[in-house]
Design an enzyme around this catalytic site. Structure first.
Site, PDB file in Angstrom:
ATOM      1  N   HIS A   7      -5.637 -84.192 195.874  1.00  0.00           N
ATOM      2  CA  HIS A   7      -6.836 -85.025 195.711  1.00  0.00           C
ATOM      3  C   HIS A   7      -6.803 -85.787 194.403  1.00  0.00           C
ATOM      4  O   HIS A   7      -6.050 -85.456 193.495  1.00  0.00           O
ATOM      5  CB  HIS A   7      -8.132 -84.203 195.804  1.00  0.00           C
ATOM      6  CG  HIS A   7      -8.292 -83.130 194.770  1.00  0.00           C
ATOM      7  ND1 HIS A   7      -7.905 -81.821 194.984  1.00  0.00           N
ATOM      8  CD2 HIS A   7      -8.812 -83.156 193.514  1.00  0.00           C
ATOM      9  CE1 HIS A   7      -8.180 -81.094 193.900  1.00  0.00           C
ATOM     10  NE2 HIS A   7      -8.718 -81.880 192.987  1.00  0.00           N
ATOM     11  N   HIS A  78      -9.101 -86.632 187.194  1.00  0.00           N
ATOM     12  CA  HIS A  78      -7.786 -85.979 187.294  1.00  0.00           C
ATOM     13  C   HIS A  78      -7.154 -86.224 188.659  1.00  0.00           C
ATOM     14  O   HIS A  78      -7.819 -86.659 189.596  1.00  0.00           O
ATOM     15  CB  HIS A  78      -7.867 -84.477 186.996  1.00  0.00           C
ATOM     16  CG  HIS A  78      -8.659 -83.652 187.971  1.00  0.00           C
ATOM     17  ND1 HIS A  78      -9.985 -83.349 187.798  1.00  0.00           N
ATOM     18  CD2 HIS A  78      -8.297 -83.052 189.129  1.00  0.00           C
ATOM     19  CE1 HIS A  78     -10.406 -82.592 188.805  1.00  0.00           C
ATOM     20  NE2 HIS A  78      -9.410 -82.395 189.631  1.00  0.00           N
ATOM     21  N   GLU A 129      -4.034 -81.493 187.671  1.00  0.00           N
ATOM     22  CA  GLU A 129      -4.336 -80.182 188.233  1.00  0.00           C
ATOM     23  C   GLU A 129      -3.194 -79.812 189.172  1.00  0.00           C
ATOM     24  O   GLU A 129      -2.727 -80.660 189.929  1.00  0.00           O
ATOM     25  CB  GLU A 129      -5.660 -80.264 189.017  1.00  0.00           C
ATOM     26  CG  GLU A 129      -6.064 -78.957 189.693  1.00  0.00           C
ATOM     27  CD  GLU A 129      -7.387 -79.059 190.469  1.00  0.00           C
ATOM     28  OE1 GLU A 129      -7.818 -80.193 190.778  1.00  0.00           O
ATOM     29  OE2 GLU A 129      -7.982 -78.008 190.742  1.00  0.00           O
TER      30      GLU A 129
HETATM   31 CO    CO Z   1      -9.579 -81.044 191.284  1.00  0.00          CO
END
Ligand code: CO
Length: 133
Positions: A7, A78, A129
């Site tokens: 994502h 992020h 991440e």
């Molecule tokens: Co995230």
């Protein structure tokens, strides 16, 4: 080591208003808000088929509060990449000199899987991440 883009996360000041933009203006399907107090955020996900967008609103003492203070309208926060083995990935990255945020141990993320965050200064100014696939 690096797998799929899981994502892209966008920090927002008002998750209900941001969800309405994605649902009503962009015609996307948006999940119900999910509070993640251990991460200091409320999240919704928008499934795009090949990846997802994650909208983040601060919750309590939040790591995204400072980001929103600098970017009051919101902004890209992020990117999340999948890895097969998050401990092996962490060990390889720290051996290469990359900094892992927090205590270096994975936390359980919004999808119930272990996640880690990497210092943006080590990745061209982008907070990364990692999520175990
Ligand atoms: Co995230």
């Amino acid at each position: 080591m690096l797998g799929r883009l899981n994502h892209v996360a966008i920090a927002v000041p008002d998750i209900a208003a941001a969800s309405a933009v994605y649902r009503d203006t962009l015609g996307a399907s948006v999940t119900a808000p999910q509070a993640l107090p251990e991460h200091g955020v409320t999240v919704v996900f928008i499934d795009l088929g090949n990846t997802k967008i994650e909208l983040l609103e601060p919750l309590g003492d939040s790591p995204i509060a400072a980001f929103l203070a600098k970017n009051p309208a919101g902004g890209m926060h992020h990117v999340c990449y999948e890895v097969d083995d998050i401990i092996a990935a962490r060990d390889r990255l720290t051996a290469a000199g990359a900094r892992v945020l927090g205590d270096g141990n994975p936390k359980i993320g919004a999808h119930g899987k272990p996640v880690l965050f990497l210092h943006p200064k080590d990745f061209m100014g982008t907070l990364v991440e990692l999520e175990q696939a």
